[in-house]
Scaffold this active site. Structure first.
Site, short mmCIF file in Angstrom:
data_model
loop_
_atom_site.label_atom_id
_atom_site.label_comp_id
_atom_site.label_asym_id
_atom_site.label_seq_id
_atom_site.Cartn_x
_atom_site.Cartn_y
_atom_site.Cartn_z
N LYS A 95 -31.44 -14.49 -19.20
CA LYS A 95 -31.34 -15.26 -17.96
C LYS A 95 -32.39 -15.90 -17.62
CE LYS A 95 -30.67 -13.68 -13.08
NZ LYS A 95 -30.32 -12.58 -12.23
N LYS A 112 -27.32 -17.29 -18.89
CA LYS A 112 -27.12 -17.82 -17.64
C LYS A 112 -28.31 -18.55 -17.07
CE LYS A 112 -27.43 -15.60 -12.98
NZ LYS A 112 -27.69 -14.47 -12.41
C1 PBG Z 1 -29.36 -10.83 -9.09
C2 PBG Z 1 -28.60 -12.08 -9.64
C3 PBG Z 1 -28.75 -13.43 -9.36
C4 PBG Z 1 -27.38 -14.13 -9.88
C5 PBG Z 1 -26.78 -13.02 -10.13
N1 PBG Z 1 -27.49 -11.75 -10.09
C6 PBG Z 1 -29.71 -14.16 -8.76
C7 PBG Z 1 -31.28 -14.16 -8.99
O1 PBG Z 1 -31.60 -13.69 -10.26
O2 PBG Z 1 -31.98 -14.44 -8.08
C8 PBG Z 1 -27.33 -15.51 -9.67
C9 PBG Z 1 -25.94 -16.02 -9.77
C10 PBG Z 1 -25.81 -17.31 -9.06
O3 PBG Z 1 -26.53 -18.09 -8.84
O4 PBG Z 1 -24.59 -17.60 -9.08
N2 PBG Z 1 -30.31 -10.20 -9.89
#
Ligand code: PBG
Length: 332
Positions: free
Chosen positions: A202, A257
């Protein structure tokens, strides 16, 4: 022995592209409703659908509407939904304890889905950011995100979600060692069948902004970012290390992601590992398509299908997308 020359004009790749039927017949990849996972934002109340300005056509919904939406998703062939809560600011705290409370919004949502739509998979995000006063996914001690303290909270959160009946826990926090700790804790409490979908690679991306509006963590986060735990977009070898470690710790599925800017990572991961790779078409990626469509610059429906298919082609087994339901309705 003929002396066939494997070059033009003997070879004409356009031959099989001439007609719709032959293009379809020879397609190497397909997009099906069962490839799509629908993320849903939930809130307290009854019969409320709150629009999210930066995420066109997506709403935060109350649990009664959630159940209807999940039924519809199931009817159009979607096999799993993922829940994200909007938490009242008064329930937020530095340690995010509301996330560990066994009657919190997500637990009640899981129970409502399991009672009314038992044949769909339910994914619960494991991270503290919707629940913390600072909007970070981890606990802050002495000005720093404390990895090991955070893991303790995440283990409890994952257990509470499993107890509420969710099928998949999905740690999205990027702390080191959390997959192993969550797996061990689930085993200890006899939740051997709970699937762990790890957000392994991520990235610290600016494309999460509309999501942070949706869960209401943007104001809390302010100008801070998550680059001390989410990955640097310069790196790809490191993503393979993250994935390798999560597999070793017991992840059943790993995720990359965002998706579209990270197709190389999806591709590399799917050729390096046998574990299923999922991808998340994140909020910013979704909203860019919607916004350009609204301005008449592109055909958003066509671009959505093209990008989702590209994510599959890169090697994703399934895709989280806010467009899951609208796409499923089109391709059924
Ligand atoms: C939180 C989380 C996030 C997303 C999914 N789970 C945001 C972040 O890490 O700030 C992002 C999903 C998206 O932008 O569609 N842990």
């Amino acid at each position: 022995m003929t002396n066939f020359n494997p070059a033009f004009p003997n070879i004409r790749l356009r031959r099989t592209r001439m007609n719709e039927w032959s293009r379809k017949l020879l397609a190497e990849n397909h997009l099906r409703a069962s490839d799509l996972i629908l993320p849903i934002f939930i809130q307290e109340g009854t019969n409320i659908k709150t629009p999210i300005e930066s995420l066109p056509d997506v709403y935060r919904v109350t649990l009664d509407i959630l159940v209807e939406q999940v039924k519809e998703a199931r009817d159009f062939g979607i096999r799993a939904v993922s829940l994200f809560p909007y938490i009242e600011p008064s329930l937020k705290s530095p340690y995010g304890d509301e996330g560990l409370f066994n009657e919190n919004l997500v637990c009640r949502a899981i129970a409502a889905i399991k009672e009314n739509v038992p044949d769909i998979g339910v994914i619960a995000d494991i991270a503290l950011d919707p629940y913390t006063t600072h909007g970070q996914d981890g606990i802050i001690e002495n000005g720093k995100i404390d990895n090991d303290l955070t893991i303790k909270q995440l283990c409890k959160q994952a257990l509470v979600m499993a107890q509420a009946g969710c099928d998949i826990v999905a740690p999205s926090d990027m702390m080191d060692g959390r997959v192993g700790a969550i797996r061990k804790n689930l085993e200890r409490h006899s939740f051997a069948d709970t699937i762990i979908l790890s957000y392994s690679a991520k990235y610290s991306s600016s494309m999460y902004a509309p999501f942070r509006d949706a869960v209401g963590s943007k104001a809390q986060l302010g100008k801070a970012d998550k680059s001390s735990y989410q990955m640097d977009c310069a790196n790809s070898i490191e993503a393979m290390r993250e994935i390798e470690l999560d597999i070793a710790e017991g992840a059943d599925i790993v995720m990359v992601k965002p998706a579209i800017s990270y197709l190389d990572i999806i591709s590399k991961a799917s050729s390096n590992f046998t574990v299923p790779i999922f991808a998340y078409q994140v909020s910013g990626e979704y909203s860019m398509i919607k916004a350009a469509h609204e301005r008449g610059f592109i055909d958003g429906d066509a671009v959505m299908l093209e990008q989702l298919l590209a994510i599959k082609r890169a090697g994703a087994r399934a895709i989280f997308t806010y467009a899951a339901l609208e796409v499923a309705k089109k391709i059924i």
